[in-house]
Enzyme design. Structure first.
Site, PDB file in Angstrom:
ATOM      1  N   LYS A 198       0.825  -1.205   0.000  1.00 57.98           N
ATOM      2  CA  LYS A 198       0.000   0.000   0.000  1.00 57.98           C
ATOM      3  C   LYS A 198       0.861   1.257   0.000  1.00 57.98           C
ATOM      4  CE  LYS A 198      -4.129   1.843   2.228  1.00 57.98           C
ATOM      5  NZ  LYS A 198      -4.643   2.299   0.957  1.00 57.98           N
TER       6      LYS A 198
ATOM      7  N   GLY B 111       6.499   0.637   5.678  1.00 57.69           N
ATOM      8  CA  GLY B 111       7.424  -0.251   4.962  1.00 57.69           C
ATOM      9  C   GLY B 111       7.530   0.102   3.489  1.00 57.69           C
ATOM     10  N   CYS B 112       6.391   0.410   2.881  1.00 55.16           N
ATOM     11  CA  CYS B 112       6.377   0.730   1.449  1.00 55.16           C
ATOM     12  C   CYS B 112       7.083   2.055   1.179  1.00 55.16           C
ATOM     13  CB  CYS B 112       4.939   0.762   0.929  1.00 55.16           C
ATOM     14  SG  CYS B 112       4.133  -0.839   1.096  1.00 55.16           S
ATOM     15  N   THR B 113       6.961   2.989   2.113  1.00 54.91           N
ATOM     16  CA  THR B 113       7.635   4.277   1.962  1.00 54.91           C
ATOM     17  C   THR B 113       9.144   4.100   2.100  1.00 54.91           C
ATOM     18  OG1 THR B 113       5.707   5.468   2.767  1.00 54.91           O
ATOM     19  CG2 THR B 113       7.816   6.627   2.889  1.00 54.91           C
TER      20      THR B 113
ATOM     21  N   ALA C 144      10.362   2.413  -1.177  1.00 48.22           N
ATOM     22  CA  ALA C 144      10.335   3.326  -2.329  1.00 48.22           C
ATOM     23  C   ALA C 144      11.419   4.399  -2.207  1.00 48.22           C
ATOM     24  CB  ALA C 144       8.954   3.969  -2.452  1.00 48.22           C
TER      25      ALA C 144
END
Length: 159
Positions: free
Chosen positions: A44, A49-51, A54
């Protein structure tokens, strides 16, 4: 619906289209025909974690593109969420919106609670050359860089 197995090393990139954060159609099979492409799936946009993952790709982007790689982040977020995520963190690579999970299904990525699992597929000349089905967002970039170095060092022999 029956669960599909993740694409294996050696498998061709599926003939599936996605839409990037700006509404542009991206043909995954077509863009993977020449050179090296990383398709990384994440749960998401704009979650911790995704931030981290990325931003790690963003911070190492010059080193990655020196290896001739193209990067596409893919999640089941809508186009607007992908656009906000890309702009908020100045991400230099496209993010594909896959709210229906068509790309996720074609790659055989597992879904949990309506989100794609964190998995990664590296393609060279239209075929999967590496995959990680349990990506750690904190060392993902280093892992990809190691694989890129190995790809450069020893061009794989045809089986």
């Amino acid at each position: 619906m029956k669960s599909v197995s993740p694409l294996e090393v050696g498998a061709p990139i599926p003939d599936v289209c996605g839409v990037d954060q700006d509404g542009q159609t991206v043909k995954l099979k077509e863009i993977s025909q020449k050179g090296i492409v990383l398709f990384y799936f994440y749960p998401k946009a704009d979650t911790p974690g995704c931030t981290r993952e990325a931003c790690n790709f963003r911070d190492n982007y010059p080193m990655l593109i020196n290896h001739g790689i193209k990067i596409f982040g893919i999640s089941m977020d809508n186009q607007e969420a992908q656009k906000k995520f890309k702009e908020k963190y100045n991400l230099p690579f496209p993010l594909l919106a896959d709210p229906e999970g068509k790309i996720v299904d074609q790659f055989g990525v597992t879904k949990r609670n309506g989100h794609a699992s964190r998995q990664s597929f590296l393609a060279k000349d239209g075929k999967i050359v590496w995959r990680n089905l349990k990506v750690n967002p904190d060392n993902h970039v280093q892992e990809v860089l190691e694989v890129l170095k190995k790809l450069k060092e020893n061009t794989p022999q045809n089986p």
